[in-house]
Design an enzyme around this catalytic site. Structure first.
Site, PDB file in Angstrom:
ATOM      1  N   ASP A  93       1.102  -1.060   0.063  1.00 37.29           N
ATOM      2  CA  ASP A  93       0.068  -0.109  -0.101  1.00 37.29           C
ATOM      3  C   ASP A  93       0.733   1.289   0.005  1.00 37.29           C
ATOM      4  O   ASP A  93       1.916   1.151   0.171  1.00 37.29           O
ATOM      5  CB  ASP A  93      -0.857  -0.133   1.346  1.00 37.29           C
ATOM      6  CG  ASP A  93      -1.783   1.354   1.277  1.00 37.29           C
ATOM      7  OD1 ASP A  93      -2.405   1.455   0.316  1.00 37.29           O
ATOM      8  OD2 ASP A  93      -1.800   2.023   2.195  1.00 37.29           O
ATOM      9  N   SER A  94       0.352   2.289  -0.155  1.00 38.13           N
ATOM     10  CA  SER A  94       1.187   3.647  -0.283  1.00 38.13           C
ATOM     11  C   SER A  94       1.516   3.985   1.232  1.00 38.13           C
ATOM     12  O   SER A  94       2.286   4.649   1.330  1.00 38.13           O
ATOM     13  CB  SER A  94       0.237   4.652  -0.929  1.00 38.13           C
ATOM     14  OG  SER A  94      -0.787   4.810  -0.154  1.00 38.13           O
ATOM     15  N   TYR A 121      -0.653   8.459  -2.624  1.00 27.63           N
ATOM     16  CA  TYR A 121      -0.644   8.476  -4.073  1.00 27.63           C
ATOM     17  C   TYR A 121      -1.938   8.951  -4.752  1.00 27.63           C
ATOM     18  O   TYR A 121      -1.931   9.087  -5.989  1.00 27.63           O
ATOM     19  CB  TYR A 121      -0.852   6.702  -4.309  1.00 27.63           C
ATOM     20  CG  TYR A 121       0.561   6.055  -4.137  1.00 27.63           C
ATOM     21  CD1 TYR A 121       1.572   6.452  -3.829  1.00 27.63           C
ATOM     22  CD2 TYR A 121       0.377   4.828  -4.788  1.00 27.63           C
ATOM     23  CE1 TYR A 121       2.628   5.960  -3.473  1.00 27.63           C
ATOM     24  CE2 TYR A 121       1.729   4.024  -4.532  1.00 27.63           C
ATOM     25  CZ  TYR A 121       2.880   4.557  -3.972  1.00 27.63           C
ATOM     26  OH  TYR A 121       3.812   3.903  -3.767  1.00 27.63           O
ATOM     27  N   GLY A 122      -3.167   9.150  -3.987  1.00 26.11           N
ATOM     28  CA  GLY A 122      -4.378   9.566  -4.665  1.00 26.11           C
ATOM     29  C   GLY A 122      -4.272  10.578  -5.325  1.00 26.11           C
ATOM     30  O   GLY A 122      -5.330  10.644  -6.253  1.00 26.11           O
ATOM     31  N   CYS A 146      -4.291  -1.568  -2.364  1.00 26.49           N
ATOM     32  CA  CYS A 146      -4.727  -0.099  -2.390  1.00 26.49           C
ATOM     33  C   CYS A 146      -5.233  -0.001  -3.796  1.00 26.49           C
ATOM     34  O   CYS A 146      -5.148  -0.319  -4.758  1.00 26.49           O
ATOM     35  CB  CYS A 146      -3.083   0.583  -2.822  1.00 26.49           C
ATOM     36  SG  CYS A 146      -3.019   2.354  -2.952  1.00 26.49           S
ATOM     37  N   ASN A 147      -6.395   0.603  -3.588  1.00 24.40           N
ATOM     38  CA  ASN A 147      -7.286   1.096  -4.709  1.00 24.40           C
ATOM     39  C   ASN A 147      -6.691   1.811  -5.858  1.00 24.40           C
ATOM     40  O   ASN A 147      -6.978   1.503  -6.817  1.00 24.40           O
ATOM     41  CB  ASN A 147      -8.714   1.614  -4.430  1.00 24.40           C
ATOM     42  CG  ASN A 147      -9.498   0.506  -3.544  1.00 24.40           C
ATOM     43  OD1 ASN A 147     -10.346  -0.028  -4.140  1.00 24.40           O
ATOM     44  ND2 ASN A 147      -9.043   0.703  -2.086  1.00 24.40           N
ATOM     45  N   THR A 148      -5.879   2.916  -5.585  1.00 23.99           N
ATOM     46  CA  THR A 148      -5.094   3.761  -6.369  1.00 23.99           C
ATOM     47  C   THR A 148      -4.269   2.909  -7.242  1.00 23.99           C
ATOM     48  O   THR A 148      -4.149   3.164  -8.353  1.00 23.99           O
ATOM     49  CB  THR A 148      -4.789   5.037  -5.546  1.00 23.99           C
ATOM     50  OG1 THR A 148      -5.477   5.478  -4.675  1.00 23.99           O
ATOM     51  CG2 THR A 148      -4.180   6.040  -6.473  1.00 23.99           C
ATOM     52  N   GLU A 192      -2.855   9.767   7.606  1.00 18.55           N
ATOM     53  CA  GLU A 192      -1.480   9.638   7.551  1.00 18.55           C
ATOM     54  C   GLU A 192      -0.854  10.374   8.617  1.00 18.55           C
ATOM     55  O   GLU A 192       0.143  10.208   9.006  1.00 18.55           O
ATOM     56  CB  GLU A 192      -0.874   9.958   6.393  1.00 18.55           C
ATOM     57  CG  GLU A 192      -1.243   8.647   5.161  1.00 18.55           C
ATOM     58  CD  GLU A 192      -0.169   7.572   5.254  1.00 18.55           C
ATOM     59  OE1 GLU A 192       0.738   7.694   5.598  1.00 18.55           O
ATOM     60  OE2 GLU A 192      -0.750   6.366   4.817  1.00 18.55           O
ATOM     61  N   CYS A 216     -11.069   2.873  -0.659  1.00 25.77           N
ATOM     62  CA  CYS A 216      -9.650   3.342  -0.460  1.00 25.77           C
ATOM     63  C   CYS A 216      -9.471   2.699   1.129  1.00 25.77           C
ATOM     64  O   CYS A 216     -10.129   2.557   1.951  1.00 25.77           O
ATOM     65  CB  CYS A 216      -9.601   4.655  -0.313  1.00 25.77           C
ATOM     66  SG  CYS A 216      -8.032   5.512   0.490  1.00 25.77           S
ATOM     67  N   THR A 217      -8.077   1.751   1.091  1.00 27.28           N
ATOM     68  CA  THR A 217      -7.907   1.043   2.052  1.00 27.28           C
ATOM     69  C   THR A 217      -7.646   1.725   3.256  1.00 27.28           C
ATOM     70  O   THR A 217      -7.667   1.095   4.546  1.00 27.28           O
ATOM     71  CB  THR A 217      -6.867  -0.178   1.691  1.00 27.28           C
ATOM     72  OG1 THR A 217      -5.872   0.608   1.351  1.00 27.28           O
ATOM     73  CG2 THR A 217      -7.302  -1.179   0.712  1.00 27.28           C
ATOM     74  N   HIS A 218      -7.291   3.033   3.309  1.00 30.58           N
ATOM     75  CA  HIS A 218      -7.167   3.728   4.517  1.00 30.58           C
ATOM     76  C   HIS A 218      -8.543   4.240   5.153  1.00 30.58           C
ATOM     77  O   HIS A 218      -8.343   4.292   6.220  1.00 30.58           O
ATOM     78  CB  HIS A 218      -6.748   5.180   3.859  1.00 30.58           C
ATOM     79  CG  HIS A 218      -5.275   5.282   3.656  1.00 30.58           C
ATOM     80  ND1 HIS A 218      -4.538   4.442   2.814  1.00 30.58           N
ATOM     81  CD2 HIS A 218      -4.225   5.736   4.446  1.00 30.58           C
ATOM     82  CE1 HIS A 218      -3.196   4.832   2.657  1.00 30.58           C
ATOM     83  NE2 HIS A 218      -3.030   5.526   3.811  1.00 30.58           N
TER      84      HIS A 218
END
Ligand code: DGL
Length: 284
Positions: free
Chosen positions: A20-21, A52-53, A83-85, A169, A203-205
């Site tokens: 993931d980012s 990354y988004g 990570c979806n992005t 983040e 979005c995995t966040h």
């Protein structure tokens, strides 16, 4: 041949790579580990270059390619883009261009397709809301996958929530200031289609904001994080592909890699994952 790297790849079995980012993939790792506890995992968060988004297609592709190659170099035969992005912007190109060049026996899987496969059973109105990063929304990956799978039988409304990842983040997920931006993007989505009965956190966040998201969601709306969906899909994949499962070691261990400060990673990561985290710093 300019790149000597493919010859250096080990053929020995290795951990499952989770990329993931930043911290978001931990929400996926937690579910995967619960579902498949005997496997070994190697988590890589590119925290130094997150989020990354809002980055261009080219940069997300380049960063993701570097991360996947690093995980291959460290022995992974199977990598999950948690990570979806990255799944939206890099997965297809990596599968089509990089794997055949590097090692066509390795596999890279994303999180969008397994999520879309479950929409049919999740929604009654067949009106779905997707909250995701700007990059994922701009790629229209969810709408395209839904059209492929369900034809015109399902309506997808996508809303970017660009400030949610920076809030997470920066360790502000529980701060009162976060509420304003939760309400802002949720309201926009529900105004765009009041018939939505299912919101996918694309979005995995975002599951990290779940308590606040639920507090803002009307009671008749189901808010769906992706962790368990991806974990179930991976379990099914490993059963259907014993040749890949056989290349994944099973000792129940997890290692964490980050491209930023490992102490910061350990302290924030422990909010999202139950096992102790001692990340190692790497450069990509
Ligand atoms: N967790 C990521 C996703 O699922 C990326 C967030 C970001 O870095 O912007 O899209």
């Amino acid at each position: 041949m300019s790149d000597p790297y493919p010859e250096n790849l080990s053929t020995s079995p290795g951990p499952i790579g989770i990329f993931d980012s930043g911290y978001g993939g931990l929400t996926i790792l937690e579910s995967i580990r619960r579902r498949l506890p005997t496997f070994d995992y190697l988590y890589l968060g590119d925290n130094a270059r997150a989020p990354y988004g809002s980055r261009s297609f080219e940069l997300v592709y380049e960063f993701t390619r570097q991360a996947v190659e690093e995980l291959f170099r460290r022995g992974c035969h199977l990598v999950i883009l948690a990570c979806n992005t990255a799944s939206a912007k890099a997965l297809r190109s990596i599968q089509q261009n990089i794997l055949p060049e590097l090692d066509s026996s390795r596999r890279v899987l994303g999180v969008i397709r397994p999520t879309v496969e479950r929409l049919g059973e999740l929604s009654t109105t067949h009106r779905i809301g997707i909250l995701a990063t700007q990059g994922t929304v701009a790629s229209h990956s969810y709408s395209l996958e839904v059209d492929k799978l369900y034809g015109g039988g399902m309506t997808v409304t996508e809303q970017a929530a660009p400030l949610w990842v920076p809030i997470i983040e920066n360790g502000e997920a529980e701060s009162p200031g976060a509420d304003y931006f939760i309400a802002k993007y949720m309201n926009r989505l529900l105004e765009a289609d009041p018939g939505i009965d299912t919101i996918i956190l694309g979005c995995t966040h975002y599951p990290i904001l779940m308590p606040k998201i639920l507090a803002h969601a009307p009671h008749n709306i189901r808010v769906v994080p992706q962790g368990d969906i991806v974990a179930e899909s991976l379990a099914d994949y490993l059963v259907r592909h014993p040749e890949i499962a056989g290349k994944c070691t099973q000792g129940g261990h997890i290692r964490f890699l980050t491209t930023e400060n490992p102490e910061k990673f350990d302290s924030l990561a422990s909010i999202f994952i139950s096992s102790p985290v001692h990340a190692e710093k790497i450069n990509l």
